[in-house]
Design a protein around this motif. Structure first.
Motif, PDB file in Angstrom:
ATOM      1  N   ARG A   4      -2.175 -18.403   2.850  1.00  4.94           N
ATOM      2  CA  ARG A   4      -3.219 -17.931   2.294  1.00  4.94           C
ATOM      3  C   ARG A   4      -2.982 -17.452   0.713  1.00  4.94           C
ATOM      4  NH1 ARG A   4      -7.279 -18.123   5.340  1.00  4.94           N
ATOM      5  NH2 ARG A   4      -7.777 -16.041   6.564  1.00  4.94           N
ATOM      6  N   VAL A   6      -4.624 -15.258  -2.338  1.00  5.32           N
ATOM      7  CA  VAL A   6      -5.707 -14.599  -2.904  1.00  5.32           C
ATOM      8  C   VAL A   6      -5.451 -14.051  -4.180  1.00  5.32           C
ATOM      9  CG1 VAL A   6      -6.570 -14.250  -0.670  1.00  5.32           C
ATOM     10  CG2 VAL A   6      -5.060 -12.507  -1.705  1.00  5.32           C
ATOM     11  N   GLU A   7      -6.468 -13.529  -5.078  1.00  2.83           N
ATOM     12  CA  GLU A   7      -6.401 -12.909  -6.132  1.00  2.83           C
ATOM     13  C   GLU A   7      -7.196 -11.859  -6.451  1.00  2.83           C
ATOM     14  OE1 GLU A   7      -6.767 -13.906 -10.932  1.00  2.83           O
ATOM     15  OE2 GLU A   7      -5.971 -15.770  -9.760  1.00  2.83           O
ATOM     16  N   HIS A   8      -6.753 -10.658  -7.076  1.00  2.00           N
ATOM     17  CA  HIS A   8      -7.429  -9.361  -7.379  1.00  2.00           C
ATOM     18  C   HIS A   8      -7.298  -9.150  -8.800  1.00  2.00           C
ATOM     19  CE1 HIS A   8      -7.340  -9.296  -2.892  1.00  2.00           C
ATOM     20  NE2 HIS A   8      -8.394  -8.374  -2.930  1.00  2.00           N
ATOM     21  N   HIS A 111      -1.351 -12.958  -4.586  1.00  2.00           N
ATOM     22  CA  HIS A 111      -0.660 -12.870  -3.141  1.00  2.00           C
ATOM     23  C   HIS A 111      -0.757 -14.218  -2.627  1.00  2.00           C
ATOM     24  CE1 HIS A 111      -1.201  -8.372  -3.354  1.00  2.00           C
ATOM     25  NE2 HIS A 111      -0.305  -8.260  -2.720  1.00  2.00           N
ATOM     26  N   ASP A 127      -5.439 -10.204   5.993  1.00  2.00           N
ATOM     27  CA  ASP A 127      -6.248 -10.294   5.274  1.00  2.00           C
ATOM     28  C   ASP A 127      -6.817  -9.074   4.791  1.00  2.00           C
ATOM     29  OD1 ASP A 127      -6.305 -12.888   5.034  1.00  2.00           O
ATOM     30  OD2 ASP A 127      -7.851 -13.337   6.482  1.00  2.00           O
ATOM     31  N   GLU A 128      -7.099  -8.200   5.905  1.00  2.00           N
ATOM     32  CA  GLU A 128      -7.760  -6.966   5.578  1.00  2.00           C
ATOM     33  C   GLU A 128      -6.727  -5.898   4.937  1.00  2.00           C
ATOM     34  OE1 GLU A 128      -9.185  -5.012   9.225  1.00  2.00           O
ATOM     35  OE2 GLU A 128     -10.204  -6.772   9.499  1.00  2.00           O
ATOM     36  N   ASP A 131      -6.244  -6.944   0.949  1.00  2.00           N
ATOM     37  CA  ASP A 131      -7.509  -6.574   0.459  1.00  2.00           C
ATOM     38  C   ASP A 131      -7.764  -5.218   0.116  1.00  2.00           C
ATOM     39  OD1 ASP A 131     -10.058  -7.788  -0.987  1.00  2.00           O
ATOM     40  OD2 ASP A 131     -10.980  -6.634   0.610  1.00  2.00           O
ATOM     41  N   ARG A 132      -7.759  -4.283   1.216  1.00  2.00           N
ATOM     42  CA  ARG A 132      -7.652  -2.998   1.021  1.00  2.00           C
ATOM     43  C   ARG A 132      -6.580  -2.442   0.193  1.00  2.00           C
ATOM     44  NH1 ARG A 132      -7.447  -1.512   5.991  1.00  2.00           N
ATOM     45  NH2 ARG A 132      -9.562  -1.801   6.477  1.00  2.00           N
ATOM     46  N   SER A 134      -4.774  -4.019  -2.149  1.00  2.00           N
ATOM     47  CA  SER A 134      -4.938  -4.724  -3.509  1.00  2.00           C
ATOM     48  C   SER A 134      -6.032  -3.779  -4.420  1.00  2.00           C
ATOM     49  CB  SER A 134      -5.303  -6.232  -3.564  1.00  2.00           C
ATOM     50  OG  SER A 134      -4.256  -6.659  -3.026  1.00  2.00           O
ATOM     51  N   ARG A 135      -7.119  -3.524  -3.654  1.00  2.00           N
ATOM     52  CA  ARG A 135      -8.317  -2.865  -4.344  1.00  2.00           C
ATOM     53  C   ARG A 135      -7.839  -1.380  -4.583  1.00  2.00           C
ATOM     54  NH1 ARG A 135     -13.062  -5.611  -4.079  1.00  2.00           N
ATOM     55  NH2 ARG A 135     -12.883  -7.497  -2.476  1.00  2.00           N
TER      56      ARG A 135
END
Length: 311
Positions: A4, A6-8, A111, A127-128, A131-132, A134-135
């Motif tokens: 996976r 992902v980007e924040h 990531h 994923d959770e 996401d949590r 990173s935010r």
């Protein structure tokens, strides 16, 4: 294998070079990232380093080792976990800092990861958590980078030291065995203590103040027998937005120097409510330092008695 990616991202009101320095210096991390409990260096050379990180993910304390490559000219830091904690099979990524103007920058956090055995439930958990975290990390980074450029110095550190005519092991053990503090320390009313894995602890306790009131605190602790215990408080009194600490035990010619070090960021919004309308930042600083030092010195005094009796 499913990888996976992902980007924040977030935009901050601070120069790109200052943002890079904060992320590059891992000693800052417990102060700027809510999930991070403690970080130390395993090895470092020009542009490369290995670090050990203790942090919470989805409410659980975990630790892992990462290898980082630092590129100050490109304002980029790449990272790769060496040994990941299940359900993570592999995890890596990069911090990329992009200047927007002299006083602002965009932070991109990338990531890539895989779950153990490609397990769908494990991947959802990661994923959770990513996401949590990173935010939370980016929001905290924005707040703390911008605070660092504010005028008032609301983050400060201080320490208290006692000399003990005993061994560092006995002094360390007293602080390490926090599950016994309600029996050993008069200012501790009750304790809930868990050691999740060797050296990784959760300490929740009810502490008595001078006025007879009690307040509850919760900390995560990382121990390095018999010379260092690092902690981060995660439930904070109204006057603080951050509290990290370090107990150190250093042997010398006459026994051991035991030190309690604190780093605090004041919550300036609550000063008037807690200390009255005329209270200043200096008043709040003195009040917080006095309260923390009182408890530290009490604990160090009892550790001294304990170690000297066992000598």
């Amino acid at each position: 294998m499913t990888t996976r990616q992902v980007e924040h991202e977030i935009t901050v009101g601070a120069p790109a070079a200052a943002v890079y320095r904060l992320i590059a210096d891992v000693e800052n991390w417990p102060r700027i990232f809510p999930p991070t409990i403690y970080v130390d260096h395993v090895e470092r050379s020009a542009g490369e380093e290995r670090i050990r990180i203790w942090a919470t993910a989805n409410g659980e304390a975990k630790n892992w080792t990462s290898r980082r490559t630092l590129d100050p000219d490109g304002l980029r830091i790449t990272f790769r976990q060496e040994v990941s904690a299940p359900p993570v099979a592999a995890m890596g990524g990069a911090w990329v800092i992009e200047p927007l103007s002299d006083g602002s920058a965009r932070i991109r956090l990338l990531h890539d990861y895989r779950a153990v055995d490609d397990d769908p439930a494990g991947l959802r958990w990661i994923d959770e958590a990513v996401d949590r975290n990173s935010r939370a990390e980016l929001a905290a980074l924005k707040t703390n980078v911008e605070l660092a450029h504010a005028a008032e110095d609301v983050t400060f550190s201080f320490e208290d030291t006692v000399q003990i005519a005993g061994s560092s092991k006995d002094a360390f053990d007293f602080v390490d065995e926090a599950g016994l503090w309600a029996e050993r320390l008069p200012h501790v009313a009750s304790v809930r203590f868990t050691e999740h894995s060797p050296g990784l602890q959760t300490l929740e306790m009810d502490t008595l103040a001078k006025d007879g009131s009690t307040h509850t605190t919760k900390s995560y602790r990382v121990t390095f027998p018999h010379h260092r215990i690092a902690y981060k408080q995660v439930t904070l009194p109204a006057l603080m937005t951050l509290h990290t600490g370090l107990w150190t035990f250093t042997e010398n010619g006459s026994g051991v120097a035991a030190t309690s070090q604190h780093t605090v960021t004041l919550n300036t919004e609550n000063i008037a409510r807690v200390l009255g309308p005329d209270a200043t930042v200096a008043d709040a600083r003195a009040y917080v330092q006095g309260a923390l030092s009182t408890n530290s010195r009490a604990t160090l005094g009892h550790a001294k008695d304990h170690a000297e009796k066992r000598r």
